[in-house]
Design an enzyme around this catalytic site. Structure first.
Site, PDB file in Angstrom:
ATOM      1  N   HIS A  99       0.940  -1.169  -4.623  1.00 24.43           N
ATOM      2  CA  HIS A  99       1.121   0.084  -3.877  1.00 24.43           C
ATOM      3  C   HIS A  99      -0.177   0.522  -3.181  1.00 24.43           C
ATOM      4  CE1 HIS A  99       2.138   4.166  -2.801  1.00 24.43           C
ATOM      5  NE2 HIS A  99       1.284   4.655  -3.687  1.00 24.43           N
TER       6      HIS A  99
ATOM      7  N   HIS B  77      -6.482   5.892  -4.351  1.00 23.28           N
ATOM      8  CA  HIS B  77      -5.848   7.207  -4.191  1.00 23.28           C
ATOM      9  C   HIS B  77      -5.068   7.698  -5.414  1.00 23.28           C
ATOM     10  CE1 HIS B  77      -2.038   5.118  -3.060  1.00 23.28           C
ATOM     11  NE2 HIS B  77      -1.464   6.256  -3.427  1.00 23.28           N
TER      12      HIS B  77
ATOM     13  N   GLU C  63      -5.503  10.687 -10.539  1.00 25.57           N
ATOM     14  CA  GLU C  63      -4.332  11.392 -11.024  1.00 25.57           C
ATOM     15  C   GLU C  63      -3.637  10.652 -12.168  1.00 25.57           C
ATOM     16  OE1 GLU C  63      -1.553  12.454  -8.015  1.00 25.57           O
ATOM     17  OE2 GLU C  63      -0.447  13.790  -9.344  1.00 25.57           O
ATOM     18  N   ASP C  64      -3.570   9.342 -12.077  1.00 26.85           N
ATOM     19  CA  ASP C  64      -2.743   8.583 -13.028  1.00 26.85           C
ATOM     20  C   ASP C  64      -3.514   7.840 -14.109  1.00 26.85           C
ATOM     21  OD1 ASP C  64      -0.689   9.443 -11.482  1.00 26.85           O
ATOM     22  OD2 ASP C  64      -0.380   7.559 -10.418  1.00 26.85           O
TER      23      ASP C  64
ATOM     24  N   ASP D 298       0.621   6.867   2.191  1.00 23.75           N
ATOM     25  CA  ASP D 298       1.160   6.821   0.828  1.00 23.75           C
ATOM     26  C   ASP D 298       2.661   7.111   0.863  1.00 23.75           C
ATOM     27  OD1 ASP D 298       1.293   6.846  -1.944  1.00 23.75           O
ATOM     28  OD2 ASP D 298       0.611   8.938  -2.108  1.00 23.75           O
TER      29      ASP D 298
ATOM     30  N   ASP E 291      20.259   6.036  26.500  1.00 23.31           N
ATOM     31  CA  ASP E 291      18.896   5.572  26.236  1.00 23.31           C
ATOM     32  C   ASP E 291      18.730   5.025  24.819  1.00 23.31           C
ATOM     33  OD1 ASP E 291      19.276   8.017  25.135  1.00 23.31           O
ATOM     34  OD2 ASP E 291      17.399   8.889  25.840  1.00 23.31           O
TER      35      ASP E 291
HETATM   36 MN    MN Z   1       0.558   6.710  -4.198  1.00 16.99          MN
END
Ligand code: MN
Length: 752
Positions: A67, A92, A96-97, A158, A278
């Site tokens: 990811h 990123h 947090e994780d 993300d 279109d």
């Molecule tokens: Mn993520």
């Protein structure tokens, strides 16, 4: 994102590690012109992320590290971002994780990367059900723009990757994430000029929110593919030939419209798929130096329209006038020999890159100053929203969304200067767009030489001359007349300022009143009044005082203990009344009663000035040293003092029954300042009641008036009638008999 339990023993970990490394190398190949140090740092970020996420797998079962690698690739390939963004994208989700802290990040990668990761960590993956919390979080996210725009870009990358892999999520989560993407992220991508990301986000969320329709259109597109390709080849053949002959370097793409926008068209026009003219657009991309861009695009336009008839009302020149988010292109719609309309977009490689990659590409082409100012304008629009702390989160998101979804209109100043405003903008928006002062004093405009009101909605191409007046002031109605965040904020700020100004006046009125009543102007007393009148703030208290909505005569109903206000204590009051009654009883027992009006020789009496008794009042006499007997009302402010301290000098007194002499009393009238009220009051006092008026004076301030009238009346009954009559006058709040108890009373207290 969520993890499930997988049987690790079934997975070839060695093979998996090699695949992860291969994915990383793929990413590195995309990072052009990187320095040795860049390579080193990106590698460090990768190693840190692999280690931190090593135990975790995504819902699909693959190792989590795929990811962040994918997000980093989107940043490079689809947004054109550089090494710092790649490092941040790889890391990123770590803070947090996993166990990694912001300090760990700063130690290895420095404060800049820390700041971006911090921003990313603050934006939650999925927003709460509660709409206002959702908006609040979104506001936080936008706030980080002021630190670093990369936070928003990485967040979009993300989200894009999560949307691309949404298939392995639970269905209820799919729906929530999909609608949130449509509601918050796709508009954001649009505003940042990331067109292809915006379209993909819209299509992906459409795929999950409208599953059936999505499938139908997808298969309709597929089955018509062959026919379409043949049609395009034939259509383009003569154009390609002519362009090659003229020596152009170019590339031609045929782009199918996104599924969600095809659906949107079907819905809004009420037509089936086959009639959407279109469904695809032809895009001609020129490789040409910047100084020849405009003329070359128009030369190509000329070639295209040599072969096919254009529709004049579908010509869009976003080269001379780029859109607010920097989009540049020349669009025309031409008629094919088969009688079908086809949209042709003509642009240069630079313009195409900006359109596809948005913001990041802007930085690459700094020569084009025009773009920077548009971008700055957008950022300053966001900033002006954020600078207003009074606006709540829901307001913010509504106004932000409005700015995101709206298309622009183009209007002109009298000198021909172009202004870009959102659709729906009014004369007032335009005025504020030019200058706050012009907005604040705007009374209308000459639009194409015709006089138009403030609320007139502008049309593209309008030329405006704003008319101002120094007497004009913004009012509450204006807020609903404007659509731009800037105008709204400025109007609200002005209204608040005005309120504050009025409150300031109210504060001064109260200060004077306090002084008059010997009350200290201290916060304790202000808080007491807020409570007594049940008001939320001091500003509100002052504002009401200034507007005359608060009866300040009530101040006398409170206890004033050495300048500090408090509620009257009922026990004390009754005690005092009892004490007073006792004194009076003792006075009344005395045999001698002075009959006022009887012409007693040798007894000289006068009516006390402190309470000006009139026939009908309960009275008593006080024997003075040098001035004979003074007649006071028993409820005179001085009575208690006299009767308790010098009871031996008090005598009974009463009025002679047939007294017809007129006495002077002062009454005070409080109320709202209305036109002609003084005349009406004077009329009532002198004509209607045949009352002899000695003097009248009125003071008005901020809509409140205070009148002081000295009149001659026969007795209390007469006075009561007059008071009742005056109270009936519209605007009058209160009429009181005025004893000069507050100011002059003390000098009348007799002392030995
Ligand atoms: Mn993520």
């Amino acid at each position: 994102m969520a993890q499930k339990d997988f049987d690790i023993s079934q997975i070839d970990l060695e093979k998996e590690r090699k695949e992860i490394l291969r994915a990383f190398k793929c990413l590195m190949r995309q990072v052009k012109n990187r320095s040795k140090e860049d390579t080193e740092m990106i590698r460090k970020a990768f190693d840190m992320a692999v280690e931190a996420h090593k135990e975790v797998r995504r819902a699909s079962g693959e190792p989590y590290i795929y990811h962040p690698i994918a997000v980093a690739r989107i940043c490079v390939e689809e947004m054109g971002l550089g090494p710092t963004a790649i490092i941040c994208a790889l890391l990123h989700d770590t803070v947090e994780d996993t166990y990694i802290t912001l300090q760990d990040i700063e130690d290895v990668f420095g404060p800049k990367v820390r700041l971006i990761i911090d921003g990313l960590t603050k934006i939650p993956e999925v927003f709460d059900e509660n709409a206002s919390i959702q908006a609040e979080n979104f506001r936080k996210m936008i706030l980080t723009i002021s630190d670093d725009l990369r936070v928003v870009l990485i967040k979009l990358a993300d989200r894009l990757h999560n949307m691309r892999t949404l298939g392995s999520m639970r269905e209820d989560k799919q729906l929530k994430i999909a609608s949130e993407t449509k509601f918050l992220y796709a508009p954001l991508a649009h505003r940042l000029g990331l067109y292809s990301i915006k379209s993909e986000l819209e299509d992906l969320s459409f795929k999950y929110t409208e599953k059936e329709v999505y499938k139908q259109i997808e298969s309709a597109l597929k089955s018509s593919q062959e026919v379409r390709n043949r049609f395009i080849r034939r259509l383009l053949h003569p154009i390609k030939e002519a362009m090659t002959n003229e020596g152009f370097k170019f590339e031609i793409k045929a782009r199918t419209k996104s599924i969600s926008s095809i659906w949107h068209k079907m819905q809004s026009k009420g037509i089936p798929f086959e009639e959407v003219y279109d469904v695809f657009a032809i895009r001609i991309i020129l490789d040409t130096p910047i100084e020849l861009e405009k003329s070359d695009c128009w030369r190509v336009y000329s070639i295209v329209t040599d072969f096919y008839q254009p529709s004049p009302d579908r010509l869009r020149d976003w080269i001379s006038t780029p859109r607010a988010n920097g989009y540049e292109s020349l669009h025309t719609t031409v008629m094919s020999p088969q009688g079908k309309w086809v949209e042709v977009q003509i642009r240069t490689k630079r313009m195409d890159e900006i359109a596809e990659k948005g913001l990041a590409a802007h930085y690459k082409y700094k020569e084009s100053k025009k773009d920077d100012s548009k971008l700055d304008r957008w950022i300053s629009e966001i900033r002006s929203l954020l600078e207003n702390p009074a606006m709540n989160a829901m307001d913010f998101i509504n106004e932000f969304k409005l700015n995101l979804f709206n298309d622009e209109i183009y209007v002109f100043t009298p000198k021909g200067e172009l202004r870009v405003l959102p659709t729906g903008a009014t004369v007032l928006d335009f005025a504020y767009d030019i200058h706050t002062r012009i907005g604040d004093t705007c009374i209308g405009a000459k639009v194409n030489n015709k006089l138009m009101p403030l609320s007139y909605q502008l049309q593209s191409g309008d030329q405006l001359e704003i008319i101002t007046s120094s007497k004009q002031r913004p009012n509450e109605d204006w807020v609903s007349m404007v659509v731009t965040a800037r105008a709204k904020q400025k109007i609200k700020a002005n209204l608040n300022e005005e309120r504050k100004q009025i409150a300031e006046d109210g504060r001064e009125i109260l200060m004077r009143k306090f002084k008059q009543h010997n009350i200290n102007f201290i916060s304790e007393n202000i808080t007491f009044l807020e409570k007594a009148f049940q008001l939320p703030s001091a500003t509100e208290l002052y504002f009401r005082i200034a507007k005359g909505k608060l009866n300040l005569t009530k101040l006398r109903e409170f206890d004033n203990d050495n300048g500090i206000l408090s509620f009257k204590k009922s026990e004390d009051t009754s005690k005092r009344i009892r004490k007073k009654e006792n004194i009076q009883a003792s006075v009344n027992k005395k045999a001698d009663t002075l009959i006022i009006g009887d012409d007693f020789k040798n007894i000289h009496y006068t009516l006390a000035k402190c309470c000006s008794p009139i026939p009908g009042d309960k009275v008593f006499g006080f024997i003075t040293i040098n001035d004979g007997v003074k007649i006071h009302r028993t409820n005179c402010p001085n009575a208690e003092n006299l009767m308790s301290k010098m009871a031996y000098r008090c005598i009974n007194a009463r009025w002679r029954d047939q007294d017809i002499e007129e006495r002077e009393v002062t009454i005070k009238i409080f109320g709202f300042d209305r036109m002609g009220i003084v005349n009406r009051l004077t009329g009532i006092i002198s004509n209607q009641h045949n009352v002899n008026m000695k003097s009248i004076s009125f003071e008005t301030e901020d809509g409140l008036f205070e009148g002081k009238v000295r009149v001659m009346v026969l007795d209390t009954k007469h006075l009561e009638q007059l008071k009742n009559k005056i109270e009936e006058v519209e605007g009058v709040q209160r009429v009181v008999r005025w004893d000069e108890e507050n100011n002059e009373s003390k000098e009348y207290v007799e002392e030995d």
